[in-house]
Structures are given as structure tokens and as C-alpha cells.
Design a protein around this motif. Structure first.
Motif: not given
Length: 309
Positions: A84-87, A104-105, A155-156
Motif C-alpha cells: 500500500n505505501w509503495g503503491t 481510497y474512495f 491501494l484499495a
């Protein structure tokens, strides 16, 4: 200050920091995404270790060492949050802040979907409608981008999976972040050492301000998580759920208004469908919470009367 007001203060603080995080990441150029990720991991360990030492709360490590299943789950959580952080870092520094906001939506919808797939939860009709509208939104955005919005979906899915594992672990925020970052620290240090050996490291070679900003990546990671934990302990879940949309709204504003990323009509239509799905989802959550509170108030006098007899 009442616990409820303090909870809102913590919640808004956490999501404001997350919302403006793209501005911070842009300041870390010309450092590449993997080097930023490595520094974020290493300095998170250092920052949280100092915090735990100040609070004299290191003893939890001994208890955790006696839970092998928990250690495996922590490893899974660490891998997911690293993805997640890297993306996210890659998305921001490749001028795709709008797509990271999309991730994140749609994250709340992904969390619901994971609840069905993994925990076998039953969805209400409105939740199915929200998921359906979200699926249509992804299809529209796929046409607009010319490909599946993989960055947003990564991310999601990664954060949704991380949330699921964290929920089952039940570790406090600071302790959880320390152990997850510690799991990742060795490969992060190895990568930084390899960069230094090849002469490609930027740490200490750009400017003093740039070096300080890389060091502060640990605090920038930990502080919003600690604020979020404080909010989660004081606010109803529905209130916390509505505040969470503040971060992607601010990220979207950064992408469009500050970084001038394009927002063509088709992309705007896709986002509008995502927002419609979130409105349906949130309205249903609020309505269900009210029903639950009403049922609790109704059952309480009945239980008391039964006990009196």
C-alpha cells in the motif's frame, strides 16, 4: 473537553494529515519510490521505538513472541501495508494523485466485499446496490483510462486486506505499527545499503532540508495512525466512517487544483458514480446504526423489568 469532542479532533487531525500527504511526498523528489518507502519503514521503527520506550511499553513484545499465529498474521499485515505505501508513493511521484484518491474512495466498498468473501458476512440490499454502482464506476473509469485503474484497485485491496488482518489481530496502533515496521526493517535497510554501495542513494546528497524530510517520514507515518487510534476509541463507527472521506477529498483537490492533473468528463462521471455508491453506503450505515440504537433503548427497559421480577 469531552471524549466525543476529543475523538472528533483526533479524527479530523488524522484525515487532514493523510489528505495533504501528497504535498509532503512531492517534497521528497528526486528520491525514488522504493528509497522513500525504505526510509518510511526504517524511520517509523525508530520513531515508534522511542515513543514506546518513553511510555515504558516494551513488555508487549515478550507476550507477542508466544503467539506464533499472531506473528504470521503480522507478517501478512506488514507485506500488505508495504504494498500500500509503495503503491501510494509511486502514484504520487508519477503524477497520479487523482488515481490514488480514487483508491481510497473505493476502499470502504472493498472492505465490505472482503467481509462477504472472507468473513461470510451478509449484506443488506442497499450495500449490494452500492457495490453494484461501484462496479459500474470502475468499468467507466477503465474506459476512460484505457486500462483497469490498477493503481487505485491495488491501494484499495491492499489497505482493505490490511484492515481485515488488523481487525483480527486487535493490536494497539503504536505497538502494531512498530512490529509491522520491524518486520520490514531488515529488507529496507538492505535495500538502502545496496543503494549506497552503487552510489544511487539520495539520502544526504541532495540538501540538508531533503535529508531532514526523509528522516521525518517516520513521524509523518506514525502520527496520523496514532491520532486515528485515538479517534476510533472515542467515536461511533458511523461518525468515523463519514470522516474518512475527508482524506481522499483533499487528495483529489491536491491532484486537480495544485498539481493540475487532468479530470476529463468521462473520469468525472466515474468519480460521480463512486460518490453515489458511497452516499448509498453511508446512508444505509447511518440508518442501520439508528435502528440498532433504537432497538437497544427499547430492549433495555424490558430487560430491567424482567430482572426486577
Amino acid at each position: 473537553m469531552t471524549p466525543l469532542r476529543l475523538g472528533y479532533l483526533y479524527g479530523f487531525g488524522a484525515y487532514l494529515l493523510w489528505g495533504f500527504f501528497p504535498l509532503y511526498l512531492k517534497l521528497l523528489r528526486p528520491t525514488g519510490p522504493l528509497e522513500i518507502l525504505a526510509h518510511r519503514i526504517v524511520w517509523s521503527v525508530a520513531f515508534v521505538a522511542l515513543l514506546l520506550a518513553a511510555l515504558r511499553n516494551i513488555a508487549f513484545l515478550r507476550a507477542l513472541a508466544r503467539r506464533p499465529r499472531a506473528l504470521v498474521a503480522i507478517g501478512v499485515a506488514a507485506a500488505l501495508i508495504a504494498v500500500n505505501w509503495g503503491t501510494y508513493i509511486y502514484g504520487v511521484n508519477s503524477d497520479r494523485v487523482v488515481e490514488t484518491a480514487l483508491g481510497y474512495f473505493i476502499n470502504p466498498l472493498v472492505v465490505v466485499l472482503l467481509g462477504v468473501a472472507v468473513l461470510r458476512e451478509q449484506l443488506r440490499r442497499a450495500q449490494w446496490v452500492a457495490l453494484g454502482v461501484g462496479g459500474v464506476a470502475v468499468a467507466v473509469l477503465t474506459v476512460d483510462y484505457g486500462h483497469v485503474p490498477y493503481l487505485a484497485l491495488t491501494l484499495a485491496l491492499s489497505f482493505g486486506g490490511y484492515s481485515l488482518v488488523k481487525k483480527q489481530l486487535g493490536l494497539p496502533a503504536a505497538e502494531g505499527l512498530f512490529v509491522e515496521s520491524a518486520v520490514l526493517a531488515l529488507p529496507a535497510l538492505g535495500y538502502l545499503g545496496w543503494l549506497a554501495s552503487t552510489g544511487d542513494v539520495t539520502f544526504g546528497h541532495v540538501s540538508a532540508a531533503h535529508t531532514v524530510l526523509l528522516v521525518l517520514a517516520g513521524a509523518a507515518t506514525a502520527i496520523p495512525l496514532l491520532l486515528f487510534a485515538g479517534a476510533a476509541n472515542r467515536l461511533p463507527l458511523t461518525s468515523l466512517g463519514m470522516i474518512q472521506y475527508l482524506a481522499p477529498i483533499l487528495q483529489l483537490a491536491c491532484g486537480v487544483l495544485i498539481f493540475h492533473e487532468p479530470m476529463p468528463p468521462a473520469r468525472l462521471a466515474g468519480f460521480a458514480l463512486v460518490w453515489l455508491a458511497l452516499i448509498v453506503f453511508t446512508a444505509d450505515a447511518v440508518r442501520n446504526a439508528r435502528r440498532t440504537r433504537a432497538a437497544t433503548r427499547t430492549s433495555a427497559p424490558t430487560a430491567a423489568a424482567t430482572a426486577a421480577r
